[in-house]
Scaffold this motif. Structure first.
Motif, mmCIF file in Angstrom:
data_model
loop_
_atom_site.group_PDB
_atom_site.id
_atom_site.type_symbol
_atom_site.label_atom_id
_atom_site.label_comp_id
_atom_site.label_asym_id
_atom_site.label_seq_id
_atom_site.Cartn_x
_atom_site.Cartn_y
_atom_site.Cartn_z
ATOM 1 N N LEU A 111 1.167 -1.275 -0.137
ATOM 2 C CA LEU A 111 -0.010 -0.286 -0.015
ATOM 3 C C LEU A 111 0.459 0.848 -0.016
ATOM 4 O O LEU A 111 2.498 1.341 0.413
ATOM 5 C CB LEU A 111 -0.554 0.021 1.658
ATOM 6 N N ILE A 112 0.439 1.933 -0.791
ATOM 7 C CA ILE A 112 1.558 3.468 -1.387
ATOM 8 C C ILE A 112 0.800 4.843 -0.950
ATOM 9 O O ILE A 112 -0.675 4.626 -1.859
ATOM 10 C CB ILE A 112 1.978 3.465 -2.328
ATOM 11 N N ALA A 113 0.727 5.356 0.660
ATOM 12 C CA ALA A 113 -0.706 6.381 0.482
ATOM 13 C C ALA A 113 -0.067 8.032 0.346
ATOM 14 O O ALA A 113 1.233 7.566 1.229
ATOM 15 C CB ALA A 113 -1.225 6.246 1.338
ATOM 16 N N VAL A 145 4.798 4.030 3.590
ATOM 17 C CA VAL A 145 3.977 2.567 3.015
ATOM 18 C C VAL A 145 3.601 1.480 3.247
ATOM 19 O O VAL A 145 4.982 1.382 4.452
ATOM 20 C CB VAL A 145 5.495 2.513 2.179
ATOM 21 N N SER A 146 2.936 0.290 3.595
ATOM 22 C CA SER A 146 2.887 -0.106 4.155
ATOM 23 C C SER A 146 2.552 -1.726 3.635
ATOM 24 O O SER A 146 1.814 -2.151 2.292
ATOM 25 C CB SER A 146 1.425 -0.750 4.853
ATOM 26 N N VAL A 147 2.434 -2.791 4.189
ATOM 27 C CA VAL A 147 2.169 -4.225 3.466
ATOM 28 C C VAL A 147 1.037 -5.276 4.398
ATOM 29 O O VAL A 147 1.181 -5.295 5.323
ATOM 30 C CB VAL A 147 3.350 -5.201 3.502
ATOM 31 N N GLU A 196 -5.764 -4.413 5.353
ATOM 32 C CA GLU A 196 -5.526 -4.921 6.597
ATOM 33 C C GLU A 196 -3.759 -3.948 6.764
ATOM 34 O O GLU A 196 -3.057 -4.110 7.344
ATOM 35 C CB GLU A 196 -3.946 -6.457 6.339
ATOM 36 N N ALA A 197 -3.222 -3.735 5.296
ATOM 37 C CA ALA A 197 -2.058 -3.280 5.379
ATOM 38 C C ALA A 197 -2.278 -1.863 5.782
ATOM 39 O O ALA A 197 -1.532 -1.038 6.941
ATOM 40 C CB ALA A 197 -1.654 -2.688 3.614
ATOM 41 N N ALA A 198 -3.604 -1.118 5.948
ATOM 42 C CA ALA A 198 -4.125 -0.239 6.456
ATOM 43 C C ALA A 198 -3.545 0.022 7.569
ATOM 44 O O ALA A 198 -4.287 1.362 8.298
ATOM 45 C CB ALA A 198 -4.779 1.030 5.556
ATOM 46 N N GLU A 199 -3.708 -1.219 8.569
ATOM 47 C CA GLU A 199 -4.509 -1.081 9.886
ATOM 48 C C GLU A 199 -3.005 -1.397 10.622
ATOM 49 O O GLU A 199 -2.836 -1.697 11.508
ATOM 50 C CB GLU A 199 -5.330 -2.167 9.288
ATOM 51 N N GLU A 200 -1.952 -1.558 9.419
ATOM 52 C CA GLU A 200 -0.823 -1.937 10.514
ATOM 53 C C GLU A 200 0.465 -0.784 10.846
ATOM 54 O O GLU A 200 -0.077 0.778 10.702
ATOM 55 C CB GLU A 200 0.376 -3.030 8.839
ATOM 56 N N PRO A 201 0.773 -0.890 11.721
ATOM 57 C CA PRO A 201 2.068 0.005 12.311
ATOM 58 C C PRO A 201 2.314 1.077 11.229
ATOM 59 O O PRO A 201 2.767 2.315 11.574
ATOM 60 C CB PRO A 201 2.980 -0.928 13.287
ATOM 61 N N LEU A 227 7.959 -7.868 7.663
ATOM 62 C CA LEU A 227 7.025 -8.255 7.093
ATOM 63 C C LEU A 227 6.248 -9.548 8.121
ATOM 64 O O LEU A 227 6.548 -9.937 8.798
ATOM 65 C CB LEU A 227 7.284 -8.906 6.213
ATOM 66 N N PRO A 228 4.657 -9.833 8.355
ATOM 67 C CA PRO A 228 3.456 -10.833 9.135
ATOM 68 C C PRO A 228 4.653 -12.541 8.247
ATOM 69 O O PRO A 228 5.743 -12.502 7.626
ATOM 70 C CB PRO A 228 3.170 -10.741 7.714
ATOM 71 N N PRO A 229 4.197 -13.239 9.266
ATOM 72 C CA PRO A 229 3.315 -13.375 10.649
ATOM 73 C C PRO A 229 3.994 -12.150 11.843
ATOM 74 O O PRO A 229 5.582 -11.499 11.940
ATOM 75 C CB PRO A 229 3.634 -14.254 11.460
ATOM 76 N N GLY A 230 2.781 -11.480 12.123
ATOM 77 C CA GLY A 230 3.008 -10.381 13.270
ATOM 78 C C GLY A 230 2.904 -9.316 12.656
ATOM 79 O O GLY A 230 3.327 -8.458 11.192
ATOM 80 N N PRO A 231 2.770 -7.761 13.786
ATOM 81 C CA PRO A 231 2.962 -6.645 12.551
ATOM 82 C C PRO A 231 3.753 -6.189 11.770
ATOM 83 O O PRO A 231 5.211 -6.886 11.935
ATOM 84 C CB PRO A 231 2.952 -5.656 14.129
#
Length: 207
Positions: free
Chosen positions: A70-72, A80-82, A88-93, A150-154
């Motif tokens: 995810l690129i916002a 940048v999140s995954v 799911e990506a938007a909810e990650e730290p 990356l997952p598993p985990g945050p």
């Protein structure tokens, strides 16, 4: 003589079995390596329309092993999140980490993986330095590598490597990913500064 021959045969058989185990063990060991994907707009799916107010955009890009990137971008700053999907990506730290200065990420994502299982990404970022304007008065940028677990985990930032201060920045970032990403605890551990630091790291860590 017969007993000696039998002992020799047993010893040879044992050695052969040990050698076979070693070979099979080596074949089954998961080697760590890198592959690459793109977050260029042409390779991603835009989410919604650019903001009429400031032109901010969001896009979702295919990654590795079913993960999406995810690129916002908002107010000339990116996250940048995954995750397995956009939600799911938007909810990650990682989706909540903003560098204070204007910034942008490059469109090449390096995936560090053990076998086929990715455990970290590495991406080059450019952080705007307001104290170093170009001839047009626009801030020059300073390059930095970001290691993200990356997952598993945050999903969160694990390490920063100043790309200007460290001639072997790519190698340092890969080693940081290999050494720290899988055991990094997002809500407890501090992001590690790897190698020498200069302006890029200062800008990225300023609050």
């Amino acid at each position: 003589m017969h007993q000696g021959l039998m002992t020799t045969r047993i010893t040879t058989t044992c050695l052969a079995m040990l050698l076979m185990c070693a070979v099979l063990g080596g074949a089954n060991a998961q080697s760590v390596g890198s592959t690459y994907t793109s977050t260029a707009p042409k390779d991603c799916r835009q989410v919604g329309k650019p903001s009429a107010l400031d032109g901010s955009t969001t896009r979702i890009c295919p990654g590795k092993d079913g993960l999406m990137v995810l690129i916002a971008e908002d107010d000339l700053r990116e996250i940048v999140s995954v995750g397995r999907n956009r939600r799911e990506a938007a909810e990650e730290p990682a989706a909540k980490i903003w560098f204070a200065p204007f910034n942008s990420s490059e469109t090449t994502v390096e995936w560090r993986a053990a076998g086929a299982k990715p455990f970290a990404i590495i991406q080059r970022w450019h952080i705007a330095d307001g104290s170093d304007p170009d001839k047009q008065g626009r801030p020059n940028t300073k390059a930095m590598l970001v290691v993200t677990r990356l997952p598993p985990g945050p999903v969160c930032h694990v390490a920063y490597v100043d790309a200007i201060a460290n001639p072997t920045a790519n190698e340092l970032a890969r080693k940081a990913a290999d050494d720290f990403a899988r055991s990094f605890t997002c809500d407890k551990d501090e992001v590690k500064i790897i190698g020498s630091r200069s302006r890029a790291v200062e800008l990225a860590t300023m609050r």
